[in-house]
Scaffold this motif. Structure first.
Motif, PDB file in Angstrom:
ATOM      1  N   SER A  59       0.811  -1.221   0.000  1.00  0.00           N
ATOM      2  CA  SER A  59       0.000   0.000   0.000  1.00  0.00           C
ATOM      3  C   SER A  59       0.844   1.271   0.000  1.00  0.00           C
ATOM      4  O   SER A  59       0.585   2.197  -0.787  1.00  0.00           O
ATOM      5  CB  SER A  59      -0.958   0.004   1.197  1.00  0.00           C
ATOM      6  N   ASP A  60       1.848   1.347   0.853  1.00  0.00           N
ATOM      7  CA  ASP A  60       2.662   2.562   0.929  1.00  0.00           C
ATOM      8  C   ASP A  60       3.465   2.773  -0.345  1.00  0.00           C
ATOM      9  O   ASP A  60       3.604   3.906  -0.825  1.00  0.00           O
ATOM     10  CB  ASP A  60       3.585   2.512   2.138  1.00  0.00           C
ATOM     11  N   LEU A  61       4.007   1.693  -0.909  1.00  0.00           N
ATOM     12  CA  LEU A  61       4.794   1.807  -2.133  1.00  0.00           C
ATOM     13  C   LEU A  61       3.913   2.200  -3.313  1.00  0.00           C
ATOM     14  O   LEU A  61       4.319   2.980  -4.179  1.00  0.00           O
ATOM     15  CB  LEU A  61       5.520   0.492  -2.416  1.00  0.00           C
ATOM     16  N   LEU A  62       2.691   1.671  -3.352  1.00  0.00           N
ATOM     17  CA  LEU A  62       1.756   2.065  -4.394  1.00  0.00           C
ATOM     18  C   LEU A  62       1.438   3.560  -4.303  1.00  0.00           C
ATOM     19  O   LEU A  62       1.379   4.263  -5.318  1.00  0.00           O
ATOM     20  CB  LEU A  62       0.470   1.249  -4.287  1.00  0.00           C
ATOM     21  N   GLU A  63       1.238   4.044  -3.085  1.00  0.00           N
ATOM     22  CA  GLU A  63       0.942   5.472  -2.907  1.00  0.00           C
ATOM     23  C   GLU A  63       2.126   6.325  -3.321  1.00  0.00           C
ATOM     24  O   GLU A  63       1.964   7.366  -3.981  1.00  0.00           O
ATOM     25  CB  GLU A  63       0.566   5.745  -1.454  1.00  0.00           C
ATOM     26  N   ALA A  64       3.329   5.881  -2.958  1.00  0.00           N
ATOM     27  CA  ALA A  64       4.526   6.644  -3.320  1.00  0.00           C
ATOM     28  C   ALA A  64       4.774   6.622  -4.828  1.00  0.00           C
ATOM     29  O   ALA A  64       5.460   7.504  -5.358  1.00  0.00           O
ATOM     30  CB  ALA A  64       5.741   6.070  -2.589  1.00  0.00           C
ATOM     31  N   SER A  65       4.205   5.624  -5.515  1.00  0.00           N
ATOM     32  CA  SER A  65       4.407   5.462  -6.958  1.00  0.00           C
ATOM     33  C   SER A  65       3.250   6.030  -7.773  1.00  0.00           C
ATOM     34  O   SER A  65       3.200   5.845  -8.989  1.00  0.00           O
ATOM     35  CB  SER A  65       4.570   3.974  -7.298  1.00  0.00           C
ATOM     36  N   ALA A  66       2.295   6.688  -7.131  1.00  0.00           N
ATOM     37  CA  ALA A  66       1.079   7.160  -7.792  1.00  0.00           C
ATOM     38  C   ALA A  66       1.401   8.074  -8.978  1.00  0.00           C
ATOM     39  O   ALA A  66       2.395   8.805  -8.939  1.00  0.00           O
ATOM     40  CB  ALA A  66       0.200   7.890  -6.778  1.00  0.00           C
ATOM     41  N   PRO A  67       0.547   8.009 -10.043  1.00  0.00           N
ATOM     42  CA  PRO A  67      -0.694   7.227 -10.117  1.00  0.00           C
ATOM     43  C   PRO A  67      -0.395   5.744 -10.307  1.00  0.00           C
ATOM     44  O   PRO A  67       0.407   5.370 -11.155  1.00  0.00           O
ATOM     45  CB  PRO A  67      -1.403   7.804 -11.347  1.00  0.00           C
ATOM     46  N   SER A  68      -1.029   4.921  -9.499  1.00  0.00           N
ATOM     47  CA  SER A  68      -0.769   3.484  -9.533  1.00  0.00           C
ATOM     48  C   SER A  68      -2.085   2.724  -9.614  1.00  0.00           C
ATOM     49  O   SER A  68      -3.158   3.275  -9.369  1.00  0.00           O
ATOM     50  CB  SER A  68       0.045   3.058  -8.310  1.00  0.00           C
ATOM     51  N   ARG A  69      -1.962   1.448  -9.940  1.00  0.00           N
ATOM     52  CA  ARG A  69      -3.134   0.611 -10.172  1.00  0.00           C
ATOM     53  C   ARG A  69      -3.078  -0.668  -9.336  1.00  0.00           C
ATOM     54  O   ARG A  69      -2.013  -1.262  -9.169  1.00  0.00           O
ATOM     55  CB  ARG A  69      -3.215   0.187 -11.641  1.00  0.00           C
ATOM     56  N   VAL A  70      -4.248  -1.070  -8.867  1.00  0.00           N
ATOM     57  CA  VAL A  70      -4.428  -2.396  -8.277  1.00  0.00           C
ATOM     58  C   VAL A  70      -5.524  -3.087  -9.073  1.00  0.00           C
ATOM     59  O   VAL A  70      -6.595  -2.509  -9.304  1.00  0.00           O
ATOM     60  CB  VAL A  70      -4.838  -2.320  -6.786  1.00  0.00           C
ATOM     61  N   VAL A  71      -5.256  -4.309  -9.494  1.00  0.00           N
ATOM     62  CA  VAL A  71      -6.274  -5.133 -10.139  1.00  0.00           C
ATOM     63  C   VAL A  71      -6.418  -6.404  -9.313  1.00  0.00           C
ATOM     64  O   VAL A  71      -5.479  -7.193  -9.201  1.00  0.00           O
ATOM     65  CB  VAL A  71      -5.909  -5.490 -11.586  1.00  0.00           C
ATOM     66  N   ASN A  72      -7.580  -6.568  -8.706  1.00  0.00           N
ATOM     67  CA  ASN A  72      -7.869  -7.772  -7.938  1.00  0.00           C
ATOM     68  C   ASN A  72      -8.699  -8.711  -8.810  1.00  0.00           C
ATOM     69  O   ASN A  72      -9.828  -8.385  -9.183  1.00  0.00           O
ATOM     70  CB  ASN A  72      -8.653  -7.425  -6.662  1.00  0.00           C
ATOM     71  N   VAL A  73      -8.121  -9.861  -9.145  1.00  0.00           N
ATOM     72  CA  VAL A  73      -8.828 -10.818  -9.991  1.00  0.00           C
ATOM     73  C   VAL A  73      -9.832 -11.576  -9.123  1.00  0.00           C
ATOM     74  O   VAL A  73      -9.468 -12.444  -8.340  1.00  0.00           O
ATOM     75  CB  VAL A  73      -7.850 -11.782 -10.681  1.00  0.00           C
ATOM     76  N   ALA A  74     -11.090 -11.197  -9.258  1.00  0.00           N
ATOM     77  CA  ALA A  74     -12.171 -11.843  -8.512  1.00  0.00           C
ATOM     78  C   ALA A  74     -12.793 -12.894  -9.413  1.00  0.00           C
ATOM     79  O   ALA A  74     -12.091 -13.745  -9.953  1.00  0.00           O
ATOM     80  CB  ALA A  74     -13.191 -10.805  -8.056  1.00  0.00           C
ATOM     81  N   SER A  75     -14.101 -12.834  -9.633  1.00  0.00           N
ATOM     82  CA  SER A  75     -14.767 -13.831 -10.469  1.00  0.00           C
ATOM     83  C   SER A  75     -16.236 -13.451 -10.597  1.00  0.00           C
ATOM     84  O   SER A  75     -16.802 -12.793  -9.710  1.00  0.00           O
ATOM     85  CB  SER A  75     -14.659 -15.227  -9.844  1.00  0.00           C
ATOM     86  N   VAL A  76     -16.865 -13.883 -11.688  1.00  0.00           N
ATOM     87  CA  VAL A  76     -18.313 -13.761 -11.782  1.00  0.00           C
ATOM     88  C   VAL A  76     -18.966 -14.548 -10.650  1.00  0.00           C
ATOM     89  O   VAL A  76     -20.059 -14.199 -10.182  1.00  0.00           O
ATOM     90  CB  VAL A  76     -18.804 -14.236 -13.166  1.00  0.00           C
ATOM     91  N   ALA A  77     -18.271 -15.592 -10.153  1.00  0.00           N
ATOM     92  CA  ALA A  77     -18.768 -16.339  -8.991  1.00  0.00           C
ATOM     93  C   ALA A  77     -18.846 -15.456  -7.754  1.00  0.00           C
ATOM     94  O   ALA A  77     -19.573 -15.773  -6.811  1.00  0.00           O
ATOM     95  CB  ALA A  77     -17.881 -17.555  -8.710  1.00  0.00           C
TER      96      ALA A  77
END
Length: 264
Positions: free
Chosen positions: A127-145
């Motif tokens: 989380s902290d590294l993503l904020e320091a690298s902004a603009p940054s992206r998180v993609v959480n692979v969920a599911s139609v399930a």
């Protein structure tokens, strides 16, 4: 802000096969440095060797997302070696079996640990590294399930959790310069989910390939959207679930997977 791939650092979990491998190939081909994470380091090394001529590169890293110390060590390596993390793709996941009672509890808890808690561990570590690298992206692979709840209860619960987590963070992390997307694949042929009960029958057209998902992940990184379903027309099932719940349940109950078992 615009988001281009060149020179960016991405972390992909579950990268040794299926969606994770296809995503690693897609992103490295677009010019990103991809830290490819999985337990099977031999496969990661083979993947890195295979992609040596890509615009970007692949850095293998062996880690289990159920091990908090291992995930923290992964984040520390990315911070120390690259100084940034512009994209985190939480893809590691397992299917699990039916939940019928006490004898299935350990398997169900394992599914929740990998699919949901593993995602939490990675988000916490980066989380902290993503904020320091902004603009940054998180993609959480969920599911139609995670939208419809058909199939093994532990798997569905884990993916419902990933959907809820993603939706909450898409709102609360936006101010940090981090976009969070729930990426919901339908039936996709992978090593862990061969979908043989579907591919050989009339429902074969419902089944996609890992490359379909990888393309959508690359699109999400460019656009920063908060939700994407693959293939897109699966969204009609989700809408139907909410617009006509009784009719949906009547139809869903006739589907083989509604018995709570995982199909081959």
């Amino acid at each position: 802000m615009t988001w281009g791939p060149d020179g960016k650092i991405a972390v992909v979990t579950g990268a040794s096969s299926g969606i994770g491998e296809a995503t690693t190939r897609r992103l490295a081909g677009a010019g990103l440095t991809v830290v490819a994470v999985a337990r099977r380091v031999d496969r990661l090394e083979a993947l890195a060797s295979d992609l040596e001529g890509a615009r970007g590169r692949v850095v293998p890293h062996a880690a289990d997302v159920t091990d908090t110390e291992a995930v923290d060590a992964l984040a520390a390596r990315v911070r120390d070696e690259f100084g940034a993390c512009h994209a985190l793709i939480n893809n590691a996941g397992i299917g699990g079996g039916a939940f019928t009672g006490r004898e299935d509890l350990d398997d169900t808890l394992r599914t929740l640990d990998v699919n949901l808690l593993g995602t939490f561990r990675c988000l916490a570590a980066f989380s902290d590294l993503l904020e320091a690298s902004a603009p940054s992206r998180v993609v959480n692979v969920a599911s139609v399930a995670g939208k419809l709840g058909i199939g093994p209860a532990g798997y569905a619960a884990s993916k419902f959790g990933v959907v809820g987590l993603s939706e909450a963070l898409s709102l609360s992390w936006a101010s940090r310069g981090i976009t969070v997307c729930q990426l919901n694949p339908g039936f996709i042929v992978t090593e862990g989910f061969p979908q043989t009960d579907l591919t050989g029958g009339p429902l074969g057209r419902l089944v996609g390939e890992p490359e379909d998902v990888a393309d959508r992940i690359a699109e999400v990184l460019r656009t920063g959207v908060a939700e994407r379903t693959v293939p897109g027309w699966y969204r009609s099932f989700v809408a139907f679930r909410h617009v006509a719940p009784p009719l949906y349940r009547a139809i869903a109950s006739r589907i083989d997977r509604a018995g709570g078992e995982r199909r081959a």
